[in-house]
Design a protein around this motif. Structure first.
Motif, short mmCIF file in Angstrom:
data_model
loop_
_atom_site.label_atom_id
_atom_site.label_comp_id
_atom_site.label_asym_id
_atom_site.label_seq_id
_atom_site.Cartn_x
_atom_site.Cartn_y
_atom_site.Cartn_z
N ALA A 260 157.81 37.39 82.88
CA ALA A 260 156.42 36.92 82.85
C ALA A 260 155.54 38.08 83.30
O ALA A 260 155.45 38.39 84.47
CB ALA A 260 156.25 35.71 83.76
N LYS A 261 154.92 38.71 82.34
CA LYS A 261 154.13 39.91 82.61
C LYS A 261 152.80 39.55 83.26
O LYS A 261 152.23 38.49 83.01
CB LYS A 261 153.89 40.67 81.32
CG LYS A 261 155.18 41.08 80.65
CD LYS A 261 154.96 42.28 79.79
CE LYS A 261 156.19 42.58 79.02
NZ LYS A 261 157.11 43.44 79.41
N LEU A 262 152.30 40.45 84.09
CA LEU A 262 151.03 40.30 84.76
C LEU A 262 149.92 40.54 83.74
O LEU A 262 149.86 41.60 83.10
CB LEU A 262 150.93 41.32 85.90
CG LEU A 262 149.81 41.14 86.90
CD1 LEU A 262 149.99 39.82 87.65
CD2 LEU A 262 149.80 42.28 87.90
N MET A 263 149.06 39.52 83.51
CA MET A 263 147.97 39.66 82.54
C MET A 263 146.90 38.62 82.82
O MET A 263 147.10 37.68 83.58
CB MET A 263 148.49 39.53 81.10
CG MET A 263 149.15 38.21 80.76
SD MET A 263 149.76 38.11 79.05
CE MET A 263 151.06 39.28 79.03
N SER A 264 145.76 38.79 82.14
CA SER A 264 144.65 37.83 82.27
C SER A 264 144.92 36.64 81.35
O SER A 264 145.77 36.70 80.46
CB SER A 264 143.33 38.50 81.89
OG SER A 264 143.31 38.78 80.51
N VAL A 265 144.16 35.58 81.55
CA VAL A 265 144.28 34.39 80.70
C VAL A 265 143.96 34.74 79.25
O VAL A 265 144.66 34.32 78.33
CB VAL A 265 143.35 33.25 81.22
CG1 VAL A 265 143.36 32.08 80.27
CG2 VAL A 265 143.75 32.82 82.62
N PHE B 65 152.99 33.20 81.57
CA PHE B 65 152.61 34.53 82.03
C PHE B 65 152.33 34.52 83.52
O PHE B 65 152.18 33.47 84.13
CB PHE B 65 151.39 35.05 81.26
CG PHE B 65 150.12 34.30 81.58
CD1 PHE B 65 149.15 34.87 82.40
CD2 PHE B 65 149.90 33.03 81.07
CE1 PHE B 65 147.99 34.18 82.70
CE2 PHE B 65 148.72 32.34 81.36
CZ PHE B 65 147.77 32.91 82.19
N ASN B 66 152.27 35.70 84.11
CA ASN B 66 151.92 35.86 85.51
C ASN B 66 150.43 36.19 85.55
O ASN B 66 150.01 37.26 85.09
CB ASN B 66 152.76 36.99 86.12
CG ASN B 66 152.72 36.99 87.63
OD1 ASN B 66 151.87 36.36 88.23
ND2 ASN B 66 153.62 37.75 88.23
N ASN B 67 149.63 35.27 86.08
CA ASN B 67 148.18 35.41 86.08
C ASN B 67 147.75 36.50 87.05
O ASN B 67 148.01 36.41 88.25
CB ASN B 67 147.54 34.07 86.45
CG ASN B 67 146.05 34.05 86.22
OD1 ASN B 67 145.38 35.07 86.28
ND2 ASN B 67 145.54 32.86 85.95
N GLU B 68 147.08 37.54 86.53
CA GLU B 68 146.67 38.66 87.38
C GLU B 68 145.62 38.24 88.41
O GLU B 68 145.53 38.86 89.46
CB GLU B 68 146.18 39.83 86.54
CG GLU B 68 144.88 39.60 85.81
CD GLU B 68 144.47 40.79 84.95
OE1 GLU B 68 145.28 41.71 84.76
OE2 GLU B 68 143.31 40.78 84.47
N ALA B 69 144.86 37.19 88.15
CA ALA B 69 143.83 36.74 89.09
C ALA B 69 144.44 36.04 90.30
O ALA B 69 143.96 36.20 91.42
CB ALA B 69 142.85 35.81 88.39
N SER B 70 145.51 35.27 90.09
CA SER B 70 146.10 34.50 91.19
C SER B 70 147.47 35.00 91.62
O SER B 70 147.96 34.65 92.69
CB SER B 70 146.22 33.02 90.78
OG SER B 70 147.16 32.89 89.72
N GLY B 71 148.13 35.76 90.75
CA GLY B 71 149.48 36.23 91.06
C GLY B 71 150.54 35.16 90.86
O GLY B 71 151.70 35.36 91.22
N GLU B 72 150.18 34.02 90.27
CA GLU B 72 151.11 32.92 90.06
C GLU B 72 151.48 32.77 88.59
O GLU B 72 150.74 33.21 87.71
CB GLU B 72 150.51 31.60 90.55
CG GLU B 72 150.32 31.54 92.05
CD GLU B 72 149.85 30.18 92.52
OE1 GLU B 72 149.32 29.40 91.69
OE2 GLU B 72 149.99 29.91 93.71
N ILE B 73 152.61 32.11 88.34
CA ILE B 73 153.04 31.81 86.98
C ILE B 73 152.14 30.70 86.43
O ILE B 73 151.94 29.68 87.08
CB ILE B 73 154.51 31.36 86.95
CG1 ILE B 73 155.42 32.47 87.47
CG2 ILE B 73 154.92 30.91 85.56
CD1 ILE B 73 155.48 33.71 86.61
N ASN B 74 151.58 30.91 85.26
CA ASN B 74 150.73 29.93 84.57
C ASN B 74 151.21 29.79 83.13
O ASN B 74 151.99 30.62 82.65
CB ASN B 74 149.27 30.39 84.54
CG ASN B 74 148.57 30.34 85.89
OD1 ASN B 74 147.45 30.79 86.01
ND2 ASN B 74 149.19 29.83 86.93
#
Length: 171
Positions: free
Chosen positions: A123-128, A145-154
Motif C-alpha cells: 500500500a503505497k503512500l499517496m494522496s486520495v 492505499f496508504n493515505n499520505e495525509a493521515s498515514g493510515e490505510i484507506n
C-alpha cells in the motif's frame, strides 16, 4: 425496535410511517428491543430509493431497493433484509436474539465462503486524488492505499452514482 425515518426530496405521510413501523415490527424476532432501524427514502426521477440500515451488536444489516413507488421499494428492502438474515442464520446466531429462527419454516442451505485468490501488495503512500487516478488507470472499482495525509490505510471506491467514496477505518 425503534425506527428513525427520513425523506430526501420528499415528505413522508403518516400512513407510510405506519406501514414502516408495522413491517419493521416483524423483524423484532431477530433483534433486541433497543436496536434502531434507519430508513431513508429518496425521490429520484421516476422512482423511489429506500435504504434500511439496522445496527446490532457490532454488525450492520443494510439493504437498498428502488421501485416506482416508495411502499414497493420499502417492502422489497425489508424482504431482502429478511432473506439476508435467514440465509446467514447459522453465522448470525450469536449476534441476534436467541430463538429468533425457531419459528422459521424456510430452510436455506448455508453458503460456504470460498476464497478463490489471495493477493499480496504494498500500500503505497499517496494522496486520495492519486489513489483515484491509480484505480481508474488499472480499471478496478476500488483501490487500497496508504493515505499520505493521515498515514493510515484507506480505500477509495467507485460509487453506483458515478462518484467516488473513501473508506477510513475507525478504532
Amino acid at each position: 425496535m425503534k425506527t428513525v425515518l427520513s425523506g430526501r426530496k420528499m415528505n413522508l405521510s403518516d400512513s407510510f410511517k405506519e406501514i414502516v413501523d408495522k413491517r419493521l415490527s416483524k423483524l423484532n424476532r431477530f433483534f433486541e428491543d433497543e436496536q434502531e432501524a434507519f430508513v431513508v427514502v429518496t425521490a429520484e426521477k421516476a422512482e423511489a430509493k429506500v435504504e434500511v440500515t439496522i445496527k446490532a451488536k457490532g454488525m450492520v444489516f443494510r439493504t437498498e431497493r428502488r421501485a416506482r413507488d416508495k411502499v414497493d421499494a420499502f417492502e422489497s428492502a425489508v424482504e431482502g433484509l429478511t432473506k439476508q438474515i435467514v440465509k446467514n442464520k447459522d453465522r448470525l446466531v450469536s449476534k441476534l436474539r436467541s430463538g429468533a429462527f425457531g419459528e422459521l419454516s424456510e430452510q436455506v442451505p448455508e453458503q460456504e465462503y470460498e476464497i478463490i485468490k489471495t493477493k499480496t501488495f504494498s500500500a503505497k503512500l499517496m494522496s486520495v486524488e492519486e489513489a483515484i487516478l491509480q484505480m481508474e488507470m488499472i480499471g478496478h472499482s476500488f483501490f487500497i492505499f496508504n493515505n499520505e495525509a493521515s498515514g493510515e490505510i484507506n480505500v477509495v471506491y467507485k460509487r453506483k452514482d458515478e462518484g467516488y467514496g473513501l473508506l477510513i477505518p475507525s478504532r
